[in-house]
Design a protein around this motif. Structure first.
Motif, PDB file in Angstrom:
ATOM      1  N   PHE A 167      15.580  14.727 -52.384  1.00  0.00           N
ATOM      2  CA  PHE A 167      14.345  13.325 -52.372  1.00  0.00           C
ATOM      3  C   PHE A 167      12.962  13.914 -52.998  1.00  0.00           C
ATOM      4  CE2 PHE A 167      15.227  12.659 -47.869  1.00  0.00           C
ATOM      5  CZ  PHE A 167      15.260  11.700 -47.506  1.00  0.00           C
ATOM      6  N   GLU A 168      13.021  12.886 -54.060  1.00  0.00           N
ATOM      7  CA  GLU A 168      11.557  12.122 -54.717  1.00  0.00           C
ATOM      8  C   GLU A 168      10.277  12.751 -53.497  1.00  0.00           C
ATOM      9  OE1 GLU A 168      11.572  12.021 -57.774  1.00  0.00           O
ATOM     10  OE2 GLU A 168      13.407  10.982 -58.692  1.00  0.00           O
ATOM     11  N   PRO A 169       8.927  12.931 -54.106  1.00  0.00           N
ATOM     12  CA  PRO A 169       8.241  13.238 -53.445  1.00  0.00           C
ATOM     13  C   PRO A 169       7.488  12.155 -53.256  1.00  0.00           C
ATOM     14  CG  PRO A 169       8.062  14.990 -55.811  1.00  0.00           C
ATOM     15  CD  PRO A 169       9.137  13.181 -55.580  1.00  0.00           C
ATOM     16  N   LEU A 170       6.821  12.297 -51.798  1.00  0.00           N
ATOM     17  CA  LEU A 170       5.988  11.191 -50.909  1.00  0.00           C
ATOM     18  C   LEU A 170       5.037  10.558 -51.819  1.00  0.00           C
ATOM     19  CD1 LEU A 170       7.015  12.206 -47.353  1.00  0.00           C
ATOM     20  CD2 LEU A 170       8.102  10.479 -48.399  1.00  0.00           C
ATOM     21  N   THR A 171       5.193   9.227 -51.557  1.00  0.00           N
ATOM     22  CA  THR A 171       3.768   8.708 -52.061  1.00  0.00           C
ATOM     23  C   THR A 171       2.352   8.565 -51.049  1.00  0.00           C
ATOM     24  OG1 THR A 171       5.182   7.149 -52.346  1.00  0.00           O
ATOM     25  CG2 THR A 171       4.742   8.334 -54.151  1.00  0.00           C
TER      26      THR A 171
ATOM     27  N   ARG B   5      11.844   1.385 -44.691  1.00  0.00           N
ATOM     28  CA  ARG B   5      12.409   0.922 -45.547  1.00  0.00           C
ATOM     29  C   ARG B   5      11.746   1.612 -47.261  1.00  0.00           C
ATOM     30  NH1 ARG B   5      12.170  -5.595 -42.926  1.00  0.00           N
ATOM     31  NH2 ARG B   5      13.921  -4.408 -40.468  1.00  0.00           N
ATOM     32  N   ASP B   6      10.517   1.961 -47.011  1.00  0.00           N
ATOM     33  CA  ASP B   6       9.930   1.741 -48.034  1.00  0.00           C
ATOM     34  C   ASP B   6       9.463   3.578 -47.836  1.00  0.00           C
ATOM     35  OD1 ASP B   6       7.328   2.280 -46.830  1.00  0.00           O
ATOM     36  OD2 ASP B   6       6.668   0.947 -48.548  1.00  0.00           O
ATOM     37  N   PHE B   7       9.560   4.593 -47.333  1.00  0.00           N
ATOM     38  CA  PHE B   7       8.995   5.755 -46.856  1.00  0.00           C
ATOM     39  C   PHE B   7       9.737   6.686 -47.796  1.00  0.00           C
ATOM     40  CE2 PHE B   7       7.936   9.537 -44.682  1.00  0.00           C
ATOM     41  CZ  PHE B   7       6.065   9.505 -44.294  1.00  0.00           C
ATOM     42  N   PHE B   8      11.138   7.107 -47.859  1.00  0.00           N
ATOM     43  CA  PHE B   8      11.603   8.284 -48.670  1.00  0.00           C
ATOM     44  C   PHE B   8      12.553   7.203 -49.574  1.00  0.00           C
ATOM     45  CE2 PHE B   8      12.391   8.670 -44.184  1.00  0.00           C
ATOM     46  CZ  PHE B   8      12.140  10.492 -44.069  1.00  0.00           C
ATOM     47  N   THR B   9      12.573   8.043 -51.501  1.00  0.00           N
ATOM     48  CA  THR B   9      13.262   7.269 -52.199  1.00  0.00           C
ATOM     49  C   THR B   9      14.128   8.814 -53.025  1.00  0.00           C
ATOM     50  OG1 THR B   9      10.844   6.630 -53.383  1.00  0.00           O
ATOM     51  CG2 THR B   9      12.931   6.726 -54.757  1.00  0.00           C
TER      52      THR B   9
ATOM     53  N   MET C 133      21.531  20.864 -42.576  1.00  0.00           N
ATOM     54  CA  MET C 133      21.168  20.854 -43.657  1.00  0.00           C
ATOM     55  C   MET C 133      20.855  21.674 -44.720  1.00  0.00           C
ATOM     56  SD  MET C 133      19.285  18.303 -45.183  1.00  0.00           S
ATOM     57  CE  MET C 133      18.918  17.464 -43.733  1.00  0.00           C
ATOM     58  N   HIS C 134      22.095  21.944 -45.701  1.00  0.00           N
ATOM     59  CA  HIS C 134      21.963  22.438 -46.818  1.00  0.00           C
ATOM     60  C   HIS C 134      21.153  22.162 -48.021  1.00  0.00           C
ATOM     61  CE1 HIS C 134      24.026  24.866 -44.585  1.00  0.00           C
ATOM     62  NE2 HIS C 134      24.535  24.489 -44.149  1.00  0.00           N
ATOM     63  N   ALA C 135      20.521  21.809 -47.798  1.00  0.00           N
ATOM     64  CA  ALA C 135      19.089  21.237 -49.101  1.00  0.00           C
ATOM     65  C   ALA C 135      17.971  21.455 -48.432  1.00  0.00           C
ATOM     66  CB  ALA C 135      20.144  20.126 -49.325  1.00  0.00           C
ATOM     67  N   ALA C 136      16.821  21.413 -49.474  1.00  0.00           N
ATOM     68  CA  ALA C 136      15.630  21.646 -49.891  1.00  0.00           C
ATOM     69  C   ALA C 136      15.676  20.198 -49.630  1.00  0.00           C
ATOM     70  CB  ALA C 136      15.854  22.434 -51.202  1.00  0.00           C
ATOM     71  N   TYR C 137      14.486  19.358 -49.594  1.00  0.00           N
ATOM     72  CA  TYR C 137      13.849  18.432 -49.807  1.00  0.00           C
ATOM     73  C   TYR C 137      13.850  17.765 -50.717  1.00  0.00           C
ATOM     74  CZ  TYR C 137      11.025  14.106 -48.693  1.00  0.00           C
ATOM     75  OH  TYR C 137      10.313  13.263 -49.245  1.00  0.00           O
ATOM     76  N   SER C 138      13.470  18.519 -51.997  1.00  0.00           N
ATOM     77  CA  SER C 138      12.970  18.022 -53.211  1.00  0.00           C
ATOM     78  C   SER C 138      14.751  18.167 -53.836  1.00  0.00           C
ATOM     79  CB  SER C 138      12.004  19.212 -54.041  1.00  0.00           C
ATOM     80  OG  SER C 138      13.135  20.075 -54.114  1.00  0.00           O
ATOM     81  N   ASP C 139      15.841  18.267 -53.318  1.00  0.00           N
ATOM     82  CA  ASP C 139      17.021  18.353 -53.608  1.00  0.00           C
ATOM     83  C   ASP C 139      17.470  16.771 -53.498  1.00  0.00           C
ATOM     84  OD1 ASP C 139      17.835  20.957 -54.620  1.00  0.00           O
ATOM     85  OD2 ASP C 139      18.508  21.173 -53.065  1.00  0.00           O
TER      86      ASP C 139
ATOM     87  N   GLU D  88      -0.317   8.303 -47.689  1.00  0.00           N
ATOM     88  CA  GLU D  88      -0.813   9.129 -47.835  1.00  0.00           C
ATOM     89  C   GLU D  88      -1.537  10.575 -46.772  1.00  0.00           C
ATOM     90  OE1 GLU D  88      -4.995   7.088 -48.287  1.00  0.00           O
ATOM     91  OE2 GLU D  88      -4.671   6.349 -50.296  1.00  0.00           O
ATOM     92  N   ASN D  89      -1.791  11.188 -46.907  1.00  0.00           N
ATOM     93  CA  ASN D  89      -2.075  12.131 -45.677  1.00  0.00           C
ATOM     94  C   ASN D  89      -0.599  12.728 -44.931  1.00  0.00           C
ATOM     95  OD1 ASN D  89      -4.691  11.499 -45.328  1.00  0.00           O
ATOM     96  ND2 ASN D  89      -4.576   9.870 -44.326  1.00  0.00           N
ATOM     97  N   ILE D  90       0.122  13.112 -45.798  1.00  0.00           N
ATOM     98  CA  ILE D  90       0.638  14.001 -45.402  1.00  0.00           C
ATOM     99  C   ILE D  90       1.580  14.845 -46.690  1.00  0.00           C
ATOM    100  CG2 ILE D  90       2.737  11.594 -46.230  1.00  0.00           C
ATOM    101  CD1 ILE D  90       4.866  12.586 -44.529  1.00  0.00           C
ATOM    102  N   ALA D  91       2.150  16.057 -46.539  1.00  0.00           N
ATOM    103  CA  ALA D  91       2.695  16.984 -47.448  1.00  0.00           C
ATOM    104  C   ALA D  91       3.539  17.702 -46.938  1.00  0.00           C
ATOM    105  CB  ALA D  91       1.256  18.525 -47.677  1.00  0.00           C
ATOM    106  N   VAL D  92       4.946  17.968 -47.777  1.00  0.00           N
ATOM    107  CA  VAL D  92       6.071  17.952 -47.608  1.00  0.00           C
ATOM    108  C   VAL D  92       6.559  19.635 -48.181  1.00  0.00           C
ATOM    109  CG1 VAL D  92       8.900  17.856 -47.189  1.00  0.00           C
ATOM    110  CG2 VAL D  92       7.705  15.765 -46.871  1.00  0.00           C
ATOM    111  N   ARG D  93       6.533  20.865 -47.226  1.00  0.00           N
ATOM    112  CA  ARG D  93       7.026  21.827 -48.544  1.00  0.00           C
ATOM    113  C   ARG D  93       7.583  22.642 -47.664  1.00  0.00           C
ATOM    114  NH1 ARG D  93       4.861  26.088 -45.613  1.00  0.00           N
ATOM    115  NH2 ARG D  93       3.367  25.393 -43.913  1.00  0.00           N
ATOM    116  N   GLU D  94       8.761  23.381 -49.225  1.00  0.00           N
ATOM    117  CA  GLU D  94       9.623  23.962 -48.224  1.00  0.00           C
ATOM    118  C   GLU D  94       8.960  25.573 -47.796  1.00  0.00           C
ATOM    119  OE1 GLU D  94      12.855  22.536 -48.984  1.00  0.00           O
ATOM    120  OE2 GLU D  94      11.847  21.578 -49.850  1.00  0.00           O
TER     121      GLU D  94
END
Length: 278
Positions: free
Chosen positions: A53-57, A139-143, A45-51, A59-65
């Protein structure tokens, strides 16, 4: 983080990280808990999440580097870091720590992950599902981010009226190499083109040799990346995600045994998956 929360460190390759996140999110839904995902870069996994995916929308979840602090405290204890995070994790999470190597054994024992998490602040690292979420959740979790969406659009422009997908996993996955030889994919492709002469075959693979052989058999029916298959850079991870998403848009996926990539594409698209194996 407050009580009723889970800090997740997903590990492994792209599909493994994705299913770990969705499964942990579903576990948090079941326990009315918050989920914080700490995204580490490293092997596979040679990439940041933001590289990618779009930010998750949700509720009750946050992703950080991962920060320098995370590498000291929240990284997976292993030989690479001399197991140094182990003791701080045990102290900070008061023993409420489950590592990726424990999960399979706990599942076989019927461990109650819901009871373990509910009402507590816990830590988990994993690369697969700890509880089974509804497949529709994928199906609609990640963008995918915009550069990945552009790659997907280029593939779609080549589709035509009918397209099937194939994922042929090679490189370091010995299980897929042994159980899903290329001959099975060639046979499946020949059968598809006999039944649907105008069909296209979208090929996702991590092997340049596989691309060459499939082109020799199927010529212009093959749609695949012209870039060298690699997962050692941000562009390589983006290319892999674009292939996964494009597979999800096909009529049917012929997948490799022992690979979560094929499954993930099917879960995202809700399309049929047939694993080809001896």
């Amino acid at each position: 983080m407050d009580k009723n929360s889970l800090l997740l460190v997903p590990s492994g390759g792209l599909a493994n990280c994705m299913r770990a996140i969705v499964s942990a999110y579903h576990l948090c839904q079941m326990t009315d808990s918050r989920l914080q995902v700490v995204w580490f870069q490293g092997w596979g996994m040679h990439a940041a999440y933001s590289d990618i995916f779009e930010p998750l929308t949700k509720e009750n979840i946050a992703v950080r580097e991962a920060t320098a602090w995370d590498y000291l405290i929240n990284d997976r204890p292993r030989r690479h870091n001399l197991w140094l995070p182990y003791l701080p994790q045990q102290l900070y999470y008061k023993g409420g720590v489950i590592g990726e190597m424990q999960i399979a054994a706990l599942q076989q024992q019927g461990f109650d992950f819901v009871h373990w998490l509910k009402g507590h602040h816990r830590y988990m690292s994993c690369h697969f599902e700890v509880v089974t979420p509804p497949r529709s959740l994928y199906r609609d979790f990640f963008t995918p981010c915009e550069p990945v969406r552009k790659m997907i659009a280029v593939y779609q422009q080549q589709f035509g009226e009918d397209v099937v997908g194939m994922h042929i996993r090679r490189t370091d996955n010995i299980d897929s190499i042994n159980r899903s030889p290329i001959e099975l994919f060639i046979k499946a492709g020949q059968e598809e083109l006999t039944a649907h002469p105008d069909a296209k075959i979208f090929l996702a693979t991590d092997s340049e040799d596989v691309k060459k052989e499939m082109r020799q058999h199927f010529g212009d029916h093959i749609i695949t990346s012209t870039a060298e298959a690699t997962r050692d850079s941000v562009e390589g991870i983006r290319a892999g995600l674009a292939e996964m998403w494009t597979l999800s848009l096909t009529r049917k996926i012929y997948g490799s045994a022992g690979s979560s990539f094929s499954e993930m594409a099917s879960w995202i698209g809700g399309n049929e998956l047939q694993i080809l194996e001896r």
